[in-house]
Motif scaffolding. Structure first.
Motif, PDB file in Angstrom:
ATOM      1  N   GLU A  66     -31.896   4.301 -52.782  1.00  0.00           N
ATOM      2  CA  GLU A  66     -32.568   3.549 -53.835  1.00  0.00           C
ATOM      3  C   GLU A  66     -34.049   3.507 -53.459  1.00  0.00           C
ATOM      4  O   GLU A  66     -34.387   3.563 -52.271  1.00  0.00           O
ATOM      5  CB  GLU A  66     -32.020   2.115 -53.899  1.00  0.00           C
ATOM      6  N   PRO A  67     -34.953   3.388 -54.419  1.00  0.00           N
ATOM      7  CA  PRO A  67     -36.385   3.314 -54.077  1.00  0.00           C
ATOM      8  C   PRO A  67     -36.655   2.175 -53.089  1.00  0.00           C
ATOM      9  O   PRO A  67     -36.185   1.055 -53.270  1.00  0.00           O
ATOM     10  CB  PRO A  67     -37.057   3.049 -55.427  1.00  0.00           C
ATOM     11  N   GLY A  68     -37.352   2.475 -52.019  1.00  0.00           N
ATOM     12  CA  GLY A  68     -37.705   1.486 -51.011  1.00  0.00           C
ATOM     13  C   GLY A  68     -36.661   1.284 -49.927  1.00  0.00           C
ATOM     14  O   GLY A  68     -36.903   0.602 -48.933  1.00  0.00           O
ATOM     15  N   ALA A  69     -35.465   1.862 -50.096  1.00  0.00           N
ATOM     16  CA  ALA A  69     -34.393   1.697 -49.107  1.00  0.00           C
ATOM     17  C   ALA A  69     -34.520   2.751 -48.010  1.00  0.00           C
ATOM     18  O   ALA A  69     -35.222   3.741 -48.161  1.00  0.00           O
ATOM     19  CB  ALA A  69     -33.037   1.809 -49.792  1.00  0.00           C
ATOM     20  N   VAL A  70     -33.835   2.514 -46.905  1.00  0.00           N
ATOM     21  CA  VAL A  70     -33.817   3.465 -45.792  1.00  0.00           C
ATOM     22  C   VAL A  70     -32.369   3.815 -45.457  1.00  0.00           C
ATOM     23  O   VAL A  70     -31.443   3.089 -45.802  1.00  0.00           O
ATOM     24  CB  VAL A  70     -34.524   2.903 -44.531  1.00  0.00           C
ATOM     25  N   TRP A  71     -32.192   4.935 -44.755  1.00  0.00           N
ATOM     26  CA  TRP A  71     -30.856   5.377 -44.357  1.00  0.00           C
ATOM     27  C   TRP A  71     -30.193   4.285 -43.536  1.00  0.00           C
ATOM     28  O   TRP A  71     -30.806   3.666 -42.677  1.00  0.00           O
ATOM     29  CB  TRP A  71     -30.983   6.657 -43.532  1.00  0.00           C
ATOM     30  N   ASP A  72     -28.899   4.025 -43.813  1.00  0.00           N
ATOM     31  CA  ASP A  72     -28.184   2.951 -43.138  1.00  0.00           C
ATOM     32  C   ASP A  72     -26.795   3.445 -42.756  1.00  0.00           C
ATOM     33  O   ASP A  72     -25.998   3.809 -43.624  1.00  0.00           O
ATOM     34  CB  ASP A  72     -28.076   1.748 -44.081  1.00  0.00           C
ATOM     35  N   VAL A  73     -26.510   3.460 -41.464  1.00  0.00           N
ATOM     36  CA  VAL A  73     -25.224   3.950 -40.966  1.00  0.00           C
ATOM     37  C   VAL A  73     -24.042   3.151 -41.533  1.00  0.00           C
ATOM     38  O   VAL A  73     -22.931   3.649 -41.626  1.00  0.00           O
ATOM     39  CB  VAL A  73     -25.202   3.972 -39.422  1.00  0.00           C
ATOM     40  N   ASN A  74     -24.268   1.916 -41.956  1.00  0.00           N
ATOM     41  CA  ASN A  74     -23.199   1.075 -42.501  1.00  0.00           C
ATOM     42  C   ASN A  74     -23.019   1.229 -44.013  1.00  0.00           C
ATOM     43  O   ASN A  74     -22.098   0.667 -44.591  1.00  0.00           O
ATOM     44  CB  ASN A  74     -23.458  -0.394 -42.161  1.00  0.00           C
ATOM     45  N   ASN A  75     -23.922   1.977 -44.656  1.00  0.00           N
ATOM     46  CA  ASN A  75     -23.851   2.208 -46.102  1.00  0.00           C
ATOM     47  C   ASN A  75     -23.049   3.490 -46.335  1.00  0.00           C
ATOM     48  O   ASN A  75     -23.596   4.560 -46.569  1.00  0.00           O
ATOM     49  CB  ASN A  75     -25.262   2.321 -46.684  1.00  0.00           C
ATOM     50  N   ILE A  76     -21.732   3.386 -46.272  1.00  0.00           N
ATOM     51  CA  ILE A  76     -20.851   4.558 -46.306  1.00  0.00           C
ATOM     52  C   ILE A  76     -20.365   4.814 -47.728  1.00  0.00           C
ATOM     53  O   ILE A  76     -19.908   3.899 -48.411  1.00  0.00           O
ATOM     54  CB  ILE A  76     -19.641   4.341 -45.372  1.00  0.00           C
ATOM     55  N   LEU A  77     -20.460   6.090 -48.161  1.00  0.00           N
ATOM     56  CA  LEU A  77     -19.828   6.508 -49.404  1.00  0.00           C
ATOM     57  C   LEU A  77     -18.460   7.047 -49.028  1.00  0.00           C
ATOM     58  O   LEU A  77     -18.346   8.062 -48.348  1.00  0.00           O
ATOM     59  CB  LEU A  77     -20.641   7.592 -50.120  1.00  0.00           C
ATOM     60  N   SER A  78     -17.429   6.329 -49.443  1.00  0.00           N
ATOM     61  CA  SER A  78     -16.064   6.711 -49.124  1.00  0.00           C
ATOM     62  C   SER A  78     -15.454   7.406 -50.337  1.00  0.00           C
ATOM     63  O   SER A  78     -15.418   6.842 -51.431  1.00  0.00           O
ATOM     64  CB  SER A  78     -15.255   5.463 -48.767  1.00  0.00           C
ATOM     65  N   ILE A  79     -14.987   8.632 -50.118  1.00  0.00           N
ATOM     66  CA  ILE A  79     -14.340   9.405 -51.172  1.00  0.00           C
ATOM     67  C   ILE A  79     -12.885   9.567 -50.762  1.00  0.00           C
ATOM     68  O   ILE A  79     -12.595  10.019 -49.659  1.00  0.00           O
ATOM     69  CB  ILE A  79     -15.033  10.772 -51.345  1.00  0.00           C
ATOM     70  N   GLY A  80     -11.982   9.190 -51.638  1.00  0.00           N
ATOM     71  CA  GLY A  80     -10.555   9.223 -51.328  1.00  0.00           C
ATOM     72  C   GLY A  80      -9.997  10.629 -51.199  1.00  0.00           C
ATOM     73  O   GLY A  80     -10.733  11.606 -51.085  1.00  0.00           O
ATOM     74  N   THR A  81      -8.688  10.740 -51.262  1.00  0.00           N
ATOM     75  CA  THR A  81      -8.000  12.012 -51.064  1.00  0.00           C
ATOM     76  C   THR A  81      -7.688  12.701 -52.395  1.00  0.00           C
ATOM     77  O   THR A  81      -7.645  12.058 -53.439  1.00  0.00           O
ATOM     78  CB  THR A  81      -6.670  11.791 -50.314  1.00  0.00           C
ATOM     79  N   HIS A  82      -7.500  14.000 -52.327  1.00  0.00           N
ATOM     80  CA  HIS A  82      -7.033  14.818 -53.458  1.00  0.00           C
ATOM     81  C   HIS A  82      -7.943  14.755 -54.681  1.00  0.00           C
ATOM     82  O   HIS A  82      -7.469  14.795 -55.815  1.00  0.00           O
ATOM     83  CB  HIS A  82      -5.604  14.427 -53.855  1.00  0.00           C
ATOM     84  N   GLY A  97     -12.039   6.736 -55.571  1.00  0.00           N
ATOM     85  CA  GLY A  97     -10.672   6.585 -55.076  1.00  0.00           C
ATOM     86  C   GLY A  97      -9.986   7.929 -54.886  1.00  0.00           C
ATOM     87  O   GLY A  97     -10.614   8.926 -54.543  1.00  0.00           O
ATOM     88  N   ASP A  98      -8.688   7.979 -55.150  1.00  0.00           N
ATOM     89  CA  ASP A  98      -7.866   9.166 -54.923  1.00  0.00           C
ATOM     90  C   ASP A  98      -7.504   9.859 -56.238  1.00  0.00           C
ATOM     91  O   ASP A  98      -7.420   9.223 -57.286  1.00  0.00           O
ATOM     92  CB  ASP A  98      -6.553   8.768 -54.240  1.00  0.00           C
ATOM     93  N   LYS A  99      -7.237  11.163 -56.146  1.00  0.00           N
ATOM     94  CA  LYS A  99      -6.693  11.982 -57.238  1.00  0.00           C
ATOM     95  C   LYS A  99      -7.509  11.908 -58.515  1.00  0.00           C
ATOM     96  O   LYS A  99      -6.969  11.761 -59.619  1.00  0.00           O
ATOM     97  CB  LYS A  99      -5.235  11.606 -57.509  1.00  0.00           C
ATOM     98  N   ASN A 100      -8.829  12.043 -58.389  1.00  0.00           N
ATOM     99  CA  ASN A 100      -9.708  12.078 -59.551  1.00  0.00           C
ATOM    100  C   ASN A 100     -10.157  13.506 -59.793  1.00  0.00           C
ATOM    101  O   ASN A 100     -10.209  14.317 -58.870  1.00  0.00           O
ATOM    102  CB  ASN A 100     -10.937  11.198 -59.312  1.00  0.00           C
TER     103      ASN A 100
END
Length: 186
Positions: A66-82, A97-100
């Motif tokens: 986002e504008p003004g934000a910095v990389w953050d190890v705790n800001n995880i994008l989790s993508i499910g399975t399948h 989530g899953d199966k999309n």
């Protein structure tokens, strides 16, 4: 600071083409297939892609700042399975989530959360902040939504086929991470 490639973790049985464009801290779980010219960008924080996802040519998954934000190890994008990211789609969703299925040339903005079993139709553009409920299909010129009658089918046959064929025509990145050993195998 670790090198760019050491921040890309490829688990055993994942097939990741060297010609893919990868940037940031990305984990490809077992069974993932990443085609050449696919792009995954982890600018805002790590991206963890669940098992048996397919990322096709010219598909883009982005976890942008986002504008003004910095990389953050705790800001995880989790993508499910399948999940399947078809040719030319661009997905910046907050969570997946899953199966999309993200069909060809669709766009999903960063304020969108995708639950499980959803289909975002070809060419659909979702910009507004929302949560797609389970088994939602987004379709048509107006981006209409309805509940799916049937659950999403398995992509196992396609994944098996791609795992056999892609190595014949493309150079692959080698698996470099084994969670059982909890260290890089570089």
């Amino acid at each position: 600071m670790p090198s760019e490639n050491s921040r890309i973790k490829i688990l055993p049985k994942a097939v990741v083409c060297e010609e893919s464009n990868l940037r940031g801290d990305i984990t490809f779980s077992s069974g993932c297939v990443v085609h050449p010219s696919a792009t995954v960008i982890a600018d805002a924080g790590p991206i963890i892609i669940g098992e048996n996802c397919i990322i096709e040519e010219y598909a883009t998954i982005a976890h942008r700042l986002e504008p003004g934000a910095v990389w953050d190890v705790n800001n995880i994008l989790s993508i499910g399975t399948h999940n399947v990211f078809e040719v030319g789609c661009q997905v910046e969703a907050a969570r997946i989530g899953d199966k999309n299925v993200f069909e060809s040339k669709c766009f999903v903005g960063r304020a969108v959360t995708i639950s499980s079993g959803c289909v975002v139709g070809a060419g659909i553009r979702i910009h507004t902040s929302q949560l797609l409920p389970e088994n939602t299909i987004v379709y048509g010129e107006q981006g209409l939504q309805r509940e799916a009658i049937d659950k999403q089918g398995s992509q196992t046959l396609q994944i098996d086929f791609l795992r056999k064929v892609l190595p014949n025509y493309h150079h692959l990145r080698k698996p470099n991470y084994d969670p059982k050993k909890a260290r890089s195998v570089v």
